[in-house]
Design an enzyme around this catalytic site. Sequence first.
Site, short mmCIF file in Angstrom:
data_model
loop_
_atom_site.label_atom_id
_atom_site.label_comp_id
_atom_site.label_asym_id
_atom_site.label_seq_id
_atom_site.Cartn_x
_atom_site.Cartn_y
_atom_site.Cartn_z
N ARG A 285 0.81 -1.22 0.00
CA ARG A 285 0.00 0.00 0.00
C ARG A 285 0.84 1.27 0.00
NH1 ARG A 285 -5.19 -0.52 -1.68
NH2 ARG A 285 -6.19 -2.32 -0.71
N HIS B 77 16.69 -8.39 4.19
CA HIS B 77 17.26 -8.36 2.84
C HIS B 77 16.93 -7.01 2.20
CE1 HIS B 77 17.73 -10.62 -1.28
NE2 HIS B 77 18.44 -9.50 -1.22
N GLU C 246 21.10 -9.25 4.53
CA GLU C 246 21.26 -9.99 3.29
C GLU C 246 21.33 -9.00 2.14
OE1 GLU C 246 18.80 -14.06 4.41
OE2 GLU C 246 17.87 -12.56 3.12
N THR D 245 11.76 -14.61 -5.12
CA THR D 245 12.59 -14.81 -3.94
C THR D 245 13.93 -15.36 -4.41
OG1 THR D 245 12.71 -15.89 -1.76
CG2 THR D 245 11.70 -17.15 -3.55
N HIS E 261 15.79 -20.91 3.79
CA HIS E 261 15.02 -20.77 2.56
C HIS E 261 13.95 -21.86 2.49
CE1 HIS E 261 14.42 -18.54 -1.17
NE2 HIS E 261 13.98 -19.68 -1.67
N GLY E 262 12.72 -21.41 2.59
CA GLY E 262 11.59 -22.32 2.49
C GLY E 262 11.29 -23.13 3.74
N GLY F 101 11.67 -16.64 7.53
CA GLY F 101 10.88 -15.43 7.44
C GLY F 101 9.44 -15.63 7.02
#
Length: 257
Positions: free
Chosen positions: A17, A41, A68, A98, A210-211, A232
């Site tokens: 937004r 990141h 990152e 990503t 990651h994941g 995250g």
Amino acid sequence: MLLGVNIDHIAVLRQARMVNDPDLLEAAFIAAKYGDQITLHVREDRRHAQDFDLENIINFCKSPINLECALNDEILNLALKLKPHRVTLVPEKREELTTEGGLCLNHVKLKQSIEKLQNVNIEVSLFINPSLEDIEKSQILKAEFIELHTGHYANLHNALFSNISHTAFALKELDQDKKTLQTQFEKELQNLKLCAKKGTKLGLKVAAGHGLNYKNVKPIVKIKEICELNIGQSIVARSVFTGLQNAILEMKELIKR
């Protein structure tokens, strides 16, 4: 095992937004209180976190900050100025949703960038594919940390143990029978174990990320050489229903050894 809470997806919600809500600094305070590290990141295109986010978090949060970033001069200079606890160097493509893979360790700027960061007492981590060759290169480059990319492991787990194959998010390369997927999953998990052992043997501190989520993290926790996870999206997604504090505490409980 330590938990780095990646708060990028709080910034995603804010940028949707283009307003100042949710407040990334407020999220950082919660992550600092209930996690062990804040991971952020700052991308070249600034699509999520902004420079002022990093500066505010470093100035006002007591928790270690793991930045990152790609091998981008502008962002590296920002890191040299603000001095986060750690910089994790990652690959980056403008068109990706990503981070899609590990860092290319043959990049001509890599060694020089590592030295510049270390010269101002910033710890350096390399986000790498889980390969023995890349771990050996990381040690030669004198990084203190490596972070193993667990994306393939996570995708295989998802294909095996969720309904994703029946959705628009299914990966074509994983459109295989369960037996084949199970074999690949076990192979990838074993590869992560071997890589973590190799990294530790070479004197590197080993993280993973990651994941990773609430369903697939347990097998990774059992790899004793991995000392830290950076997570995250799954934490932020869970926080929509439970609140950020509870989402972090739930993950902390899962990774407890």
